[in-house]
Design a protein around this motif. Structure first.
Motif, PDB file in Angstrom:
ATOM      1  N   ALA A   7      38.615 -64.938 -23.142  1.00 30.28           N
ATOM      2  CA  ALA A   7      38.536 -63.546 -23.596  1.00 30.28           C
ATOM      3  C   ALA A   7      37.087 -63.181 -23.901  1.00 30.28           C
ATOM      4  O   ALA A   7      36.303 -64.034 -24.332  1.00 30.28           O
ATOM      5  N   GLY A   8      36.730 -61.934 -23.668  1.00 29.59           N
ATOM      6  CA  GLY A   8      35.408 -61.458 -24.023  1.00 29.59           C
ATOM      7  C   GLY A   8      35.436 -60.841 -25.415  1.00 29.59           C
ATOM      8  O   GLY A   8      36.468 -60.341 -25.860  1.00 29.59           O
ATOM      9  N   TRP A   9      34.305 -60.898 -26.101  1.00 27.68           N
ATOM     10  CA  TRP A   9      34.214 -60.292 -27.428  1.00 27.68           C
ATOM     11  C   TRP A   9      32.858 -59.617 -27.591  1.00 27.68           C
ATOM     12  O   TRP A   9      31.885 -59.951 -26.913  1.00 27.68           O
ATOM     13  N   GLY A  10      32.814 -58.652 -28.490  1.00 31.80           N
ATOM     14  CA  GLY A  10      31.554 -57.974 -28.768  1.00 31.80           C
ATOM     15  C   GLY A  10      31.583 -57.293 -30.119  1.00 31.80           C
ATOM     16  O   GLY A  10      32.650 -56.956 -30.633  1.00 31.80           O
ATOM     17  N   GLY A  42      29.952 -62.273 -26.138  1.00 27.67           N
ATOM     18  CA  GLY A  42      30.138 -63.550 -25.472  1.00 27.67           C
ATOM     19  C   GLY A  42      31.578 -63.703 -25.021  1.00 27.67           C
ATOM     20  O   GLY A  42      32.347 -62.741 -25.042  1.00 27.67           O
ATOM     21  N   VAL A  43      31.932 -64.905 -24.625  1.00 25.15           N
ATOM     22  CA  VAL A  43      33.318 -65.212 -24.286  1.00 25.15           C
ATOM     23  C   VAL A  43      33.785 -66.347 -25.185  1.00 25.15           C
ATOM     24  O   VAL A  43      32.972 -67.114 -25.701  1.00 25.15           O
ATOM     25  N   THR A  44      35.097 -66.443 -25.370  1.00 23.37           N
ATOM     26  CA  THR A  44      35.634 -67.494 -26.216  1.00 23.37           C
ATOM     27  C   THR A  44      35.385 -68.859 -25.589  1.00 23.37           C
ATOM     28  O   THR A  44      35.372 -69.000 -24.370  1.00 23.37           O
ATOM     29  N   VAL A  45      35.177 -69.859 -26.435  1.00 22.73           N
ATOM     30  CA  VAL A  45      34.953 -71.209 -25.954  1.00 22.73           C
ATOM     31  C   VAL A  45      36.247 -71.767 -25.359  1.00 22.73           C
ATOM     32  O   VAL A  45      36.237 -72.475 -24.366  1.00 22.73           O
ATOM     33  N   PHE A  46      37.359 -71.422 -25.995  1.00 21.12           N
ATOM     34  CA  PHE A  46      38.674 -71.880 -25.574  1.00 21.12           C
ATOM     35  C   PHE A  46      39.315 -70.861 -24.640  1.00 21.12           C
ATOM     36  O   PHE A  46      38.970 -69.691 -24.638  1.00 21.12           O
ATOM     37  N   ASP A  53      31.637 -56.492 -20.414  1.00 19.29           N
ATOM     38  CA  ASP A  53      30.426 -56.995 -19.753  1.00 19.29           C
ATOM     39  C   ASP A  53      30.249 -58.493 -19.985  1.00 19.29           C
ATOM     40  O   ASP A  53      29.714 -59.209 -19.118  1.00 19.29           O
ATOM     41  N   ALA A  54      30.682 -58.982 -21.156  1.00 17.91           N
ATOM     42  CA  ALA A  54      30.561 -60.412 -21.452  1.00 17.91           C
ATOM     43  C   ALA A  54      31.380 -61.228 -20.466  1.00 17.91           C
ATOM     44  O   ALA A  54      30.949 -62.291 -20.002  1.00 17.91           O
ATOM     45  N   ILE A  55      32.564 -60.743 -20.128  1.00 21.79           N
ATOM     46  CA  ILE A  55      33.399 -61.428 -19.142  1.00 21.79           C
ATOM     47  C   ILE A  55      32.735 -61.374 -17.766  1.00 21.79           C
ATOM     48  O   ILE A  55      32.701 -62.375 -17.040  1.00 21.79           O
ATOM     49  N   ALA A  56      32.213 -60.207 -17.403  1.00 23.94           N
ATOM     50  CA  ALA A  56      31.561 -60.058 -16.101  1.00 23.94           C
ATOM     51  C   ALA A  56      30.387 -61.032 -15.964  1.00 23.94           C
ATOM     52  O   ALA A  56      30.204 -61.654 -14.910  1.00 23.94           O
ATOM     53  N   LYS A  57      29.595 -61.201 -17.029  1.00 24.95           N
ATOM     54  CA  LYS A  57      28.460 -62.125 -16.999  1.00 24.95           C
ATOM     55  C   LYS A  57      28.951 -63.562 -16.871  1.00 24.95           C
ATOM     56  O   LYS A  57      28.379 -64.362 -16.115  1.00 24.95           O
ATOM     57  N   ALA A  58      30.007 -63.895 -17.625  1.00 26.59           N
ATOM     58  CA  ALA A  58      30.527 -65.262 -17.581  1.00 26.59           C
ATOM     59  C   ALA A  58      31.075 -65.585 -16.196  1.00 26.59           C
ATOM     60  O   ALA A  58      30.914 -66.698 -15.700  1.00 26.59           O
ATOM     61  N   LYS A  59      31.718 -64.627 -15.553  1.00 26.96           N
ATOM     62  CA  LYS A  59      32.266 -64.850 -14.210  1.00 26.96           C
ATOM     63  C   LYS A  59      31.157 -65.094 -13.192  1.00 26.96           C
ATOM     64  O   LYS A  59      31.331 -65.846 -12.236  1.00 26.96           O
TER      65      LYS A  59
END
Length: 241
Positions: A75-78, A93-97, A186-192
């Motif tokens: 999951a993304g968070w902000g 960011g995104v969750t570690v888990f 956007d955090a999810i998009a960056k992580a992907k």
């Protein structure tokens, strides 16, 4: 007895005020380009329809949100820190888990990280959220049954004295709530894409974020909520020292 609410609806064809959530939902569900928001008085609802802005809230407020995208496990968070309607810092960011409850994982992680920011800066603030559990779990008004809820409750217990909570209706045109919603996405998009911000998770509004390649597994931008452990004698859950 519940207080009367006034639901203002903005649509391309015009505005309308209704007196129940059921009627509001009937007129807005699945309709493109429509905005709606509840108010305590008809005057406030009408002012919103007429474009008359409410007074800018004073003091420190932190808007938090989470996001989830099918096909991506985390999951993304902000969060965005605002003082007198001016952004002073933000984090994402995104969750570690892997997310067990979709965007809810991101919602509570955002709240936790906001509290951590306040602790680091020795401040207090109002946390503005659109998911009700952010406040209900933290204040002990909902029983934490899921794993993510239990982690959230234990992690924020020593920090919650720094905050009060205010629920904000999602996707109703509230500027900072819309902005933090996009931050979580956007955090999810960056992580992907395998990109991680090269600056700390919380940054001043004057700082410019940069991006750099990350390892094949997206690295978290901030620390995870600590795992509570169960005392074998008492059966109580507590955080490891």
């Amino acid at each position: 007895m519940a207080k009367q609410k006034f639901y203002a609806i903005k649509a391309p064809t015009g505005g309308k005020i209704v007196l129940s959530w059921e009627e509001c939902e009937k007129l807005t569900h699945g309709v493109k380009g429509v905005l709606f928001k509840s108010f305590a008085s008809r005057l406030e609802a009408q002012n919103w329809l007429d474009g008359i802005s409410a007074p800018v809230p004073k003091g420190l407020r932190i808007y938090v949100d989470g996001s989830f995208l099918e096909g991506f496990p985390k999951a993304g968070w902000g969060f965005i820190v605002v003082e007198n309607d001016v952004e002073v810092a933000h984090g994402s960011g995104v969750t570690v888990f892997d997310a067990e409850s979709r965007n809810i994982d991101g919602e509570v992680m955002a709240s936790y990280q906001a509290m951590k920011w306040l602790e680091a800066h020795d401040k207090t603030a109002v946390i503005c959220h659109d998911y009700e559990g952010v406040a209900r779990w933290a204040k002990g008004e909902w029983k934490a049954k899921s794993s993510i809820a239990q982690k959230y409750v234990e992690a924020c217990r020593p920090l919650v004295h720094r905050v009060s909570f205010e629920k904000v209706a999602a996707h109703t045109g509230v500027k900072w709530n819309e902005a933090v919603d996009q931050l979580a996405k956007d955090a999810i998009a960056k992580a992907k894409k395998g990109l991680v911000e090269a600056v700390p998770s919380a940054q001043s509004a004057s700082e410019q974020p940069a991006a750099q390649p990350a390892p094949s597994t997206p690295a978290p931008v901030a620390e995870p909520m600590p795992e509570p452990v169960k005392d074998p004698k008492t059966g109580q859950m507590s955080l490891p020292l």
